[in-house]
Design an enzyme around this catalytic site. Structure first.
Site, PDB file in Angstrom:
ATOM      1  N   GLY A 139      27.852  59.175 -13.285  1.00 25.06           N
ATOM      2  CA  GLY A 139      29.206  59.608 -13.628  1.00 25.06           C
ATOM      3  C   GLY A 139      30.238  58.850 -12.822  1.00 25.06           C
ATOM      4  O   GLY A 139      31.321  59.376 -12.542  1.00 25.06           O
ATOM      5  N   ASP A 169      27.257  55.987 -16.873  1.00 24.60           N
ATOM      6  CA  ASP A 169      28.296  56.848 -17.459  1.00 24.60           C
ATOM      7  C   ASP A 169      28.240  56.740 -18.977  1.00 24.60           C
ATOM      8  O   ASP A 169      27.475  55.944 -19.531  1.00 24.60           O
ATOM      9  CB  ASP A 169      29.691  56.468 -16.940  1.00 24.60           C
ATOM     10  CG  ASP A 169      30.574  57.701 -16.738  1.00 24.60           C
ATOM     11  OD1 ASP A 169      30.597  58.567 -17.645  1.00 24.60           O
ATOM     12  OD2 ASP A 169      31.233  57.816 -15.690  1.00 24.60           O
ATOM     13  N   HIS A 229      31.178  69.669  -9.491  1.00 21.66           N
ATOM     14  CA  HIS A 229      32.193  70.729  -9.548  1.00 21.66           C
ATOM     15  C   HIS A 229      32.760  70.903 -10.957  1.00 21.66           C
ATOM     16  O   HIS A 229      33.475  71.864 -11.234  1.00 21.66           O
ATOM     17  CB  HIS A 229      33.312  70.483  -8.525  1.00 21.66           C
ATOM     18  CG  HIS A 229      34.314  69.439  -8.919  1.00 21.66           C
ATOM     19  ND1 HIS A 229      35.563  69.371  -8.344  1.00 21.66           N
ATOM     20  CD2 HIS A 229      34.260  68.406  -9.788  1.00 21.66           C
ATOM     21  CE1 HIS A 229      36.235  68.361  -8.863  1.00 21.66           C
ATOM     22  NE2 HIS A 229      35.454  67.756  -9.730  1.00 21.66           N
TER      23      HIS A 229
END
Length: 317
Positions: free
Chosen positions: A160, A183, A221
């Site tokens: 990512g 990604d 997150h």
């Protein structure tokens, strides 16, 4: 929004280039605004300054908004204050009364955050530039203050990793480490050419290719615990044993539940609500991180708190 306007006007860049205190008239002339807007500029600057209104000079904090600096954070500020990401906040109160939509962003735009980045080239580019600016800011601390984290590694994949800002800093600091970014296709399409970083198209939920170490910067997150465990399990499959040097390096927030650093904790809690609104993810306290590591099959971890609100978590199989 006043700060956003100042950045859009490139006021931090103008003050930085000027190199000394700048008067209102000089700033207005440099901005080439109509004379009738000079008093409005004075009022805008009045809310942004910390001391004298007679002249303007950058503080250490506002220096972070200079675009041409490696540590410039203005792309992140502009991304976070874009209308696409501000609109969902208008739905937050209504969102609490129904479980129909995963996030206020989904309620507002009728699509998830990652669908927005895939469908809008302009929004995708702006978001990736914002993430790259935070990577450049934190990566200097990582390679300069935590070089031991990279000892023995021959290869590393930034899962990512966007346009590769973090991986590029690592590759330059440690040329012997082969650095790769994984990604989605629309992100890799904007990857820079002619750098020591390789780029691979892929989905972290489905497969992470084998490397000595995996790094996840501000990725987990964005997701709920169940989704994070799926990502971590893929990362665990990709790395060798702990004895062979395998590990997952997580750059993320570890919320200080004891609130020893009040300002840092306030920022972390604000980001927690931001994740709730935009992605359905969350910021986590250490015991919450630990539970996910155990659920994903890892044996141990180590937390090193960084400068500001981010930390480095090294997780071992």
């Amino acid at each position: 929004m006043s700060l956003k306007s100042a950045v859009e006007l490139r006021i931090p860049d103008i003050l930085h280039a000027h190199g000394q205190p700048m008067s209102l008239s000089d700033l207005a002339a440099k901005l080439e605004i109509p004379p009738g807007r000079t008093d409005s500029l004075r009022r805008l600057m009045r809310v942004l300054v910390s001391e004298s209104e007679e002249s303007y000079l950058l503080t250490p904090a506002s220096s972070l908004l200079v675009r041409d600096k490696d540590t410039g954070a203005s792309p992140f500020l502009l991304a976070m204050l874009d209308s696409v990401l501000l609109t969902p906040w208008q739905s937050l109160g209504v969102w609490f009364h129904s479980e129909a939509d995963r996030t206020p962003l989904l309620k507002a735009h009728q699509m998830e955050f990652w669908e927005l980045t895939a469908r809008s080239e302009a929004f995708n580019r702006m978001f990736n530039e914002g993430m790259a600016s935070t990577s450049r800011l934190f990566s200097k601390w990582l390679v300069q203050k935590q070089p031991q984290a990279f000892v023995g590694l021959k290869s590393l994949i930034d899962v990512g990793g966007g346009t590769g800002a973090l991986a590029l800093t690592i590759a330059k600091a440690f040329p012997s480490i082969k650095c790769t970014v994984l990604d989605l296709s629309h992100v890799v399409a904007d990857a820079p050419e002619g750098t020591p970083v390789n780029f691979m198209e892929g989905n972290m939920f489905e497969y992470v290719p084998p490397f000595d170490a995996v790094i996840l910067k501000w990725i987990l997150h964005d997701w709920n615990d169940e989704e994070c465990v799926k990502i971590l399990k893929q990362c665990k499959k990709a790395i060798p044993t702990k004895e062979e040097g395998g590990k997952v390096m997580i750059v993320d927030m570890v919320v200080n539940s004891k609130r020893e650093d009040v300002k840092a904790t306030e920022t972390q809690l604000c980001f927690d609500v931001l994740m709730m609104v935009l992605t359905g993810g969350r910021e986590r306290e250490e015991h919450e991180w630990e539970k996910m590591f155990i659920d994903a099959g890892f044996s141990d971890y180590k937390v090193t708190h960084g400068s500001g609100v981010l930390s480095l978590i090294e997780v071992y199989p």
